[in-house]
Design a protein around this motif. Structure first.
Motif, PDB file in Angstrom:
ATOM      1  N   LEU A  24      -3.876   5.701  -9.846  1.00 13.45           N
ATOM      2  CA  LEU A  24      -4.157   7.168  -9.421  1.00 13.45           C
ATOM      3  C   LEU A  24      -3.090   7.813  -8.775  1.00 13.45           C
ATOM      4  CD1 LEU A  24      -7.850   6.633  -8.550  1.00 13.45           C
ATOM      5  CD2 LEU A  24      -7.078   7.535 -10.554  1.00 13.45           C
ATOM      6  N   TYR A  25      -2.322   7.262  -8.069  1.00 14.72           N
ATOM      7  CA  TYR A  25      -1.077   7.905  -7.410  1.00 14.72           C
ATOM      8  C   TYR A  25       0.061   7.113  -7.695  1.00 14.72           C
ATOM      9  CZ  TYR A  25       2.039   9.795  -3.865  1.00 14.72           C
ATOM     10  OH  TYR A  25       2.832  10.070  -2.885  1.00 14.72           O
TER      11      TYR A  25
ATOM     12  N   CYS B 193      -9.380   2.205  -6.084  1.00 17.05           N
ATOM     13  CA  CYS B 193      -8.687   0.897  -5.837  1.00 17.05           C
ATOM     14  C   CYS B 193      -9.038   0.033  -4.596  1.00 17.05           C
ATOM     15  CB  CYS B 193      -7.351   1.047  -5.588  1.00 17.05           C
ATOM     16  SG  CYS B 193      -6.440   2.038  -4.456  1.00 17.05           S
ATOM     17  N   LYS B 194      -9.806   0.812  -3.655  1.00 18.31           N
ATOM     18  CA  LYS B 194     -10.344   0.159  -2.322  1.00 18.31           C
ATOM     19  C   LYS B 194      -9.294  -0.827  -1.372  1.00 18.31           C
ATOM     20  CE  LYS B 194     -14.985   0.458  -3.717  1.00 18.31           C
ATOM     21  NZ  LYS B 194     -15.112   1.966  -3.766  1.00 18.31           N
ATOM     22  N   PRO B 195      -8.415  -0.064  -0.939  1.00 22.44           N
ATOM     23  CA  PRO B 195      -7.359  -0.456  -0.344  1.00 22.44           C
ATOM     24  C   PRO B 195      -7.587  -1.403   1.084  1.00 22.44           C
ATOM     25  CG  PRO B 195      -7.241   1.783   0.264  1.00 22.44           C
ATOM     26  CD  PRO B 195      -8.313   1.237  -1.007  1.00 22.44           C
TER      27      PRO B 195
ATOM     28  N   HIS C  67      -3.662   3.825  -1.008  1.00 25.28           N
ATOM     29  CA  HIS C  67      -4.026   3.313  -2.137  1.00 25.28           C
ATOM     30  C   HIS C  67      -3.355   2.042  -2.077  1.00 25.28           C
ATOM     31  CE1 HIS C  67      -5.206   6.998  -4.572  1.00 25.28           C
ATOM     32  NE2 HIS C  67      -4.280   7.658  -3.799  1.00 25.28           N
ATOM     33  N   ARG C  68      -3.612   1.316  -2.952  1.00 20.26           N
ATOM     34  CA  ARG C  68      -2.919  -0.203  -2.933  1.00 20.26           C
ATOM     35  C   ARG C  68      -1.702   0.106  -3.920  1.00 20.26           C
ATOM     36  NH1 ARG C  68      -4.811  -5.011  -2.303  1.00 20.26           N
ATOM     37  NH2 ARG C  68      -7.106  -5.175  -1.735  1.00 20.26           N
TER      38      ARG C  68
ATOM     39  N   GLN D 121      -1.062   8.432  -0.262  1.00 24.56           N
ATOM     40  CA  GLN D 121      -0.788   9.912  -1.311  1.00 24.56           C
ATOM     41  C   GLN D 121      -0.950  10.880  -0.223  1.00 24.56           C
ATOM     42  OE1 GLN D 121      -3.647  10.133  -4.328  1.00 24.56           O
ATOM     43  NE2 GLN D 121      -3.284  12.359  -4.768  1.00 24.56           N
TER      44      GLN D 121
ATOM     45  N   LEU E 281      -4.734  10.086   1.149  1.00 24.82           N
ATOM     46  CA  LEU E 281      -5.403   8.767   0.677  1.00 24.82           C
ATOM     47  C   LEU E 281      -4.718   7.584   0.633  1.00 24.82           C
ATOM     48  CD1 LEU E 281      -6.975  10.204  -2.434  1.00 24.82           C
ATOM     49  CD2 LEU E 281      -8.178   9.688  -0.502  1.00 24.82           C
TER      50      LEU E 281
ATOM     51  N   CYS F  19      -2.179   0.721  -7.382  1.00 25.07           N
ATOM     52  CA  CYS F  19      -3.215   1.787  -7.862  1.00 25.07           C
ATOM     53  C   CYS F  19      -2.465   2.782  -8.880  1.00 25.07           C
ATOM     54  CB  CYS F  19      -3.890   2.548  -6.770  1.00 25.07           C
ATOM     55  SG  CYS F  19      -5.040   3.786  -7.224  1.00 25.07           S
TER      56      CYS F  19
ATOM     57  N   TRP G 181       0.855  -1.120  -0.097  1.00 26.29           N
ATOM     58  CA  TRP G 181      -0.004  -0.071   0.108  1.00 26.29           C
ATOM     59  C   TRP G 181       1.057   1.139   0.145  1.00 26.29           C
ATOM     60  CZ3 TRP G 181      -0.627  -4.572   2.073  1.00 26.29           C
ATOM     61  CH2 TRP G 181      -2.017  -5.214   1.779  1.00 26.29           C
TER      62      TRP G 181
ATOM     63  N   CYS H 109      -8.608   5.144  -0.887  1.00 27.27           N
ATOM     64  CA  CYS H 109      -8.974   5.456  -2.334  1.00 27.27           C
ATOM     65  C   CYS H 109     -10.330   4.909  -2.612  1.00 27.27           C
ATOM     66  CB  CYS H 109      -7.964   5.136  -3.058  1.00 27.27           C
ATOM     67  SG  CYS H 109      -8.269   5.246  -4.893  1.00 27.27           S
TER      68      CYS H 109
END
Length: 109
Positions: free
Chosen positions: A74-75, A102-104, A68-69, A57, A66, A72, A54, A99
């Motif tokens: 997005l970041y 990606c639903k971490p 994130h996985r 961000q 945030l 992901c 993980w 997020c």
């Protein structure tokens, strides 16, 4: 001196050289294929490993930090990955949100 087949020693060596050059081209082609395959395998392994990590961000002016996985898109961050325990702790923090893409949190609880 030529043999009964009509090939001189020079002809035989030229034929041998052509055959060896053909073989070398085949081997080099196979090496290139294997290098591409190895690179693809490494990328797949890295992606799989990233899915088990993980990243956070950082918080922006009016947006919470945030989680994130690792995979992901997005970041993007190449450093600062968290393990599972650290991700669970991060999710418990009030100023860190998961997020929505990606639903971490999936698999952490």
């Amino acid at each position: 001196m030529s043999d009964p087949g009509g090939m001189t020693p020079l002809d035989k060596n030229r034929a041998l050289a052509e055959w060896l050059e053909y073989q070398l081209r085949q081997v080099r082609s196979r090496i290139r294929e294997l290098e591409v395959q190895e690179l693809q395998d490494k990328r797949r392994a890295e992606q799989a490993r990233a899915g088990q990590r993980w990243k956070i961000q950082p918080q922006r002016s009016n947006v919470a930090a945030l989680l994130h996985r690792g995979d992901c898109s997005l970041y993007s961050s190449e450093m600062g990955f968290l393990d599972r325990e650290e991700a669970i702790i991060a999710l418990a923090e009030p100023d860190i949100e998961p997020c929505q893409i990606c639903k971490p949190e999936t698999g952490l609880t």
